[in-house]
Design an enzyme around this catalytic site. Sequence first.
Site, PDB file in Angstrom:
ATOM      1  N   LYS A  29     -35.150 -13.579  18.636  1.00 56.27           N
ATOM      2  CA  LYS A  29     -35.103 -12.325  19.378  1.00 56.27           C
ATOM      3  C   LYS A  29     -36.526 -11.812  19.580  1.00 56.27           C
ATOM      4  CE  LYS A  29     -33.023  -7.714  19.372  1.00 56.27           C
ATOM      5  NZ  LYS A  29     -34.157  -6.807  19.249  1.00 56.27           N
ATOM      6  N   ARG A  82     -29.907   1.849  22.021  1.00 54.73           N
ATOM      7  CA  ARG A  82     -29.926   3.315  22.022  1.00 54.73           C
ATOM      8  C   ARG A  82     -28.581   3.956  22.338  1.00 54.73           C
ATOM      9  NH1 ARG A  82     -35.046   1.899  23.672  1.00 54.73           N
ATOM     10  NH2 ARG A  82     -36.773   2.784  22.458  1.00 54.73           N
ATOM     11  N   THR A 106     -35.977 -11.868  14.403  1.00 55.85           N
ATOM     12  CA  THR A 106     -36.769 -11.019  15.305  1.00 55.85           C
ATOM     13  C   THR A 106     -38.241 -11.339  15.127  1.00 55.85           C
ATOM     14  OG1 THR A 106     -35.165  -9.235  15.351  1.00 55.85           O
ATOM     15  CG2 THR A 106     -37.439  -8.653  15.816  1.00 55.85           C
ATOM     16  N   GLY A 112     -32.493  -4.064  26.102  1.00 58.82           N
ATOM     17  CA  GLY A 112     -33.533  -3.182  26.623  1.00 58.82           C
ATOM     18  C   GLY A 112     -33.173  -2.544  27.940  1.00 58.82           C
ATOM     19  N   ARG A 157     -27.996   1.223  29.997  1.00 58.23           N
ATOM     20  CA  ARG A 157     -27.458   2.569  29.755  1.00 58.23           C
ATOM     21  C   ARG A 157     -26.074   2.758  30.388  1.00 58.23           C
ATOM     22  NH1 ARG A 157     -30.984   1.779  26.913  1.00 58.23           N
ATOM     23  NH2 ARG A 157     -33.064   2.714  26.898  1.00 58.23           N
ATOM     24  N   TYR A 174     -38.306   8.277  16.311  1.00 55.95           N
ATOM     25  CA  TYR A 174     -38.024   6.948  15.769  1.00 55.95           C
ATOM     26  C   TYR A 174     -37.010   6.178  16.615  1.00 55.95           C
ATOM     27  CZ  TYR A 174     -36.664   3.160  12.756  1.00 55.95           C
ATOM     28  OH  TYR A 174     -36.404   1.896  12.276  1.00 55.95           O
ATOM     29  N   TYR A 231     -35.959 -10.355   9.541  1.00 59.87           N
ATOM     30  CA  TYR A 231     -37.398 -10.328   9.806  1.00 59.87           C
ATOM     31  C   TYR A 231     -38.050 -11.407   8.956  1.00 59.87           C
ATOM     32  CZ  TYR A 231     -37.412  -5.961  12.430  1.00 59.87           C
ATOM     33  OH  TYR A 231     -37.226  -5.006  13.382  1.00 59.87           O
TER      34      TYR A 231
END
Lengths: 362, 362, 362, 362
Positions: free
Chosen positions: A234, A313, A160, A290, A293, A29, A134
């Site tokens: 977004k 992430r 979004t 996106g 890192r 997920y 949303y």
Amino acid sequence: MFEPDQLPHILPEYYTRARDMMSLQNRAYFLAGAGDEATLLANETAFSCARIIPRPLRETGGGSTQISLLGQSHATPFMVAPFAYHRLLDPLGETATARGAQAQSIKTVVSAQSSVDLAQIRSAAASCDWFQLYWMGSRERTLELAEIALAAGYTVLVLTIDAPVQGVRDREIEAGFQLPPDVRAVNLSAFPATRFTPLIEGQSFVFDHIAHVLPNWRDVDWLMQSVAAPVLLKGILHPDDAARAASVGAAGVIVSNHGGRVLDRAPATLEMLLEVIKRVGSEYPVLMDGGIRRGVDIFIALALGAKAVLIGRPVVCGLCVAGELGVSHVLRLLRDELEIAMLLSGCASINDIHADMVHLKL
Amino acid sequence: MFEPDQLPHILPEYYTRARDMMSLQNRAYFLAGAGDEATLLANETAFSCARIIPRPLRETGGGSTQISLLGQSHATPFMVAPFAYHRLLDPLGETATARGAQAQSIKTVVSAQSSVDLAQIRSAAASCDWFQLYWMGSRERTLELAEIALAAGYTVLVLTIDAPVQGVRDREIEAGFQLPPDVRAVNLSAFPATRFTPLIEGQSFVFDHIAHVLPNWRDVDWLMQSVAAPVLLKGILHPDDAARAASVGAAGVIVSNHGGRVLDRAPATLEMLLEVIKRVGSEYPVLMDGGIRRGVDIFIALALGAKAVLIGRPVVCGLCVAGELGVSHVLRLLRDELEIAMLLSGCASINDIHADMVHLKL
Amino acid sequence: MFEPDQLPHILPEYYTRARDMMSLQNRAYFLAGAGDEATLLANETAFSCARIIPRPLRETGGGSTQISLLGQSHATPFMVAPFAYHRLLDPLGETATARGAQAQSIKTVVSAQSSVDLAQIRSAAASCDWFQLYWMGSRERTLELAEIALAAGYTVLVLTIDAPVQGVRDREIEAGFQLPPDVRAVNLSAFPATRFTPLIEGQSFVFDHIAHVLPNWRDVDWLMQSVAAPVLLKGILHPDDAARAASVGAAGVIVSNHGGRVLDRAPATLEMLLEVIKRVGSEYPVLMDGGIRRGVDIFIALALGAKAVLIGRPVVCGLCVAGELGVSHVLRLLRDELEIAMLLSGCASINDIHADMVHLKL
Amino acid sequence: MFEPDQLPHILPEYYTRARDMMSLQNRAYFLAGAGDEATLLANETAFSCARIIPRPLRETGGGSTQISLLGQSHATPFMVAPFAYHRLLDPLGETATARGAQAQSIKTVVSAQSSVDLAQIRSAAASCDWFQLYWMGSRERTLELAEIALAAGYTVLVLTIDAPVQGVRDREIEAGFQLPPDVRAVNLSAFPATRFTPLIEGQSFVFDHIAHVLPNWRDVDWLMQSVAAPVLLKGILHPDDAARAASVGAAGVIVSNHGGRVLDRAPATLEMLLEVIKRVGSEYPVLMDGGIRRGVDIFIALALGAKAVLIGRPVVCGLCVAGELGVSHVLRLLRDELEIAMLLSGCASINDIHADMVHLKL
């Protein structure tokens, strides 16, 4: 609780440790992408193709990472990206995340699908005043959710638009991902699920059910006029859509492919950032997410025109590994890396970061 | 029989499971490519280099994947590609395949080398009315086979021209592939094998036997005039050959390299599709096959100009894993993925899919 | 001590054997790069993309690798790069390195952070007369260190400007690298560490401490005027900075990214060498380091415009594997390989090596 | 002896089986490349980047692979490349190789360093009438060797100029390769080794010994005038050298980098073939070798302008696996593959193979 010396010392260890600690379902997920994960990989690869030319011997004393965005002052040019269901990773869920960010004076964009009540998050973290919406299937319901958020103290909204369907989430299907009973999109509980008439022979769930409850540009235009707060869109990738967003009054756009989690084969966000900026110019607020890192990735996105970036992430990994403290530490490490990149390239402020400092060969 | 819950849930699992279930021989025959498999890989890689730019907020309600092709209506812009000897994978062979496709209202192009009688397949699946011809060594024999197919109810013919020899099928040679006694090209049994005079010193099997029984453009021209049905040429890669096909009256061309199974080092079909379309324009029916593994691949091929595509190995894998039901499920998954890609790129119909929605860097 | 027949016979074996012999900590310090090591890899990859076109049948009898640089004669167009703390690898430290180089008539650039006293190294190896400076936090202290070096007999100074901070040295952090008690930067012991006032809320260590003790261009200009010796600037990547170095009186520049050990994502030095040469022309002394592992790499750098190159990690590996003898042998192997490359490309002298002999596709 | 059914059935199996059968030393000598083997790999990679566009429906009946070259008729556009010391692989050495080639009506270029007497090879295989020369240290000795070869019946000479030194043969050094006592360059036994005066301090073996016994263009010019046979120059890569070869009367050139065994980082021969042809035009005989592993590779080289190609390692592998029979079989497989490629691209003769049939993206 975690002792600081049990924490990872470097960013990549947060990522690998989180991957190891997550259940197969959560990994699918939170970390996986749609389809064959080509877009997930492309997001990261685009950054790794960029090169920063250092500029020593320039003065950076007293510099800072501060920016001004939509009239707000931000301590850093990055925020926490909206991501649903943080309680899958930590019992305090989005509260832990928002507090961890707050500890670094960094803003969180709270997800409409947060697993903690939006008002509770807002009150837990003073700087956490962006809320992600949303489309709720109709203008009225969407506006209702927006007004709940504004009433709770959120001041900026992010609509979004790039995930009207789930996408081909094969990794989640393989892993059998489903929400446990105690984790829900609590903000949406009051909104009953859309009821569809049964499909008849030859009809398609996608075109004859889903497509009928999606917003179009007129709906978005209406929402912009109806909400008493700035709204960013977004999930923009096409330059024409960025231009249209500006024309219907969006306060800005966030170039995003939903972290590669919806349309596999969508282009890398960094690549489309360039085209979007070319189209709408450097004044209009264009953010992106996106594939970020490392602190140098933030530098690169800013050099190529982003006003700010969203971090998904890495924050999720921090939350998984060490809760609130992990979120705070991951954000601190990103900031440290960004500051080092700025020092080495002779930039005392975010405004000093220019396109000619980065070579990008895609 | 298979229970639906024993089926793979996602396309890649069909591919990996089929690879595991097949004998070494069948794997070499159905899944491998010629030579070093460079062309097989290139077909797939070309698609993976393409990027689709999503376009949210466009209206797609009531959309559909339907197309009109050669005066026929097709529920989807993809058909089952002709592939020989389905009984190697399922006792019902091409009947199972055609029925599985029919269940999704999808057409099958039956192979001349089918292991089930062409008339039997035709009567088993109403929508299965395309038949693929090989050149039978002479005009008369080729016409005879065509007329048998038309008499059985097939309405469109596809003449495959890109496999006049076997190619360098090293993987089949390694695996020792040969047909078991109970699997044959039953449609061709009535046609005796060509008898060659023995080669003399210095002669070559390729140039002095094979080459003499191959068709040339005049033969194809003659066939076009002689058959009372539209004929497409399958196996075109060079733009000049596409133009010539149009000039001799072919109803269309199928850009194909025989799935990388004949000339290793032939270019990717997607790459040549672009050049063929540039040459013959967007009106002439150009189809393609090779390398399609996902619904987004179909979207990409259509965006770059194909009127429809043929699906080979994915269907073969479905047949291997779960017979008729597997074929049907694989085709359904491809369609679902295509619909999702259309929704996300704001295309309510196949005609809405345009070249500017896809970036291809080869 | 080592017997010659226990030594590696080929360069790559020095590299692999050193990697195996080093402790995890030393490996992280000497061989790893900053961050994700993208720049470390890019340095090497750039060389591996270059192609040398052989030119047989040209006369090379009596040729040589000798060059003239800043009025000095060098037996080879390469020197030993400055690298700190050689005593981590060999008890004799920089003395062993300088002697090993001397045995091949090759010069060493002694690091300010050498673990052996600079005067001691100087007296141990006659040809070792280049010294590398770091900025010592102020003009006075930097000049003081320079004058100590000149007094000890060094004749050329190299001011390293590309490592004002440590960079994101994740590999060292992971390995827990720290100096053992008996290894120190002995030349710097007399200089007390800079004392900073404590940071206040909202201040940054990078911008509010470090940045205040870094040099700027005016400081460098001042140093050039104040030191009675030629000074090269090491750590230039941007062409404008090379031009500015020339304008403030630098005797030359060394294109370097500190071996990929400071800013990960900095471009490959070979790539920037081309741009620097384009900017400052072919007369101005431009040297480079980073990524050189073979004699052909030296040839390539020279062909693309470097007047000389510095060799870091290969020498470190030689020192680790076999001390002074290892250093000498590694340098000899590099020279042999360079001579072979010159012979095969028909170059009897370094001046014969021209840009049209190398194809570089980056 | 070998039974045909014990032979490999496909080309790649010859390569893998030979690799397994060879000693480490022989593998290093016959199969490895110089340095890091970048050029060895580049040779092969260049071919794998080429694409052949099939052209079905063209007439190829009665076609053939025959060519005319330097007034001779060749059954195929490929020959066996000169490679030393075949007796390392088979007791009959070059005799086995030449006979195996002869069985396919294919010519062998016998190496000056053959381990069987040149006259013995010549008499064992009627079609084997090309001989490869190395420069013997002086004009007289080189001419003497040439005249021995012509006296033995060789009619075409090939002077190899690209291996004046051994190159950086690290793989051979690692493996400890040396000739066993019973394998020698028998043709050269009568020529005493060159005696050098000892090197003095500061001199180099490469520049002060080797370079003095190498030929220059005037020597080659002299040889061309002095030998009563056509001489090709092998080892040309630079277009200017090809032009100069033509101007001094070479009967042709062979674009070669010695199979990547001398200067690692030399460019791929296929890449330089294009530039050489551009320079000397399509009439002058340009041959090539390096990287050819498949029949399609031969097709590609011919399409890009080579008049013929030389086959090295595949033949060596055939010899290793099955002696004379293996050589013959490897050559037959290459020819079969070439014929299939010709048929599929509609070429009835070698002259029909044109540049527009191949796409090469390097």
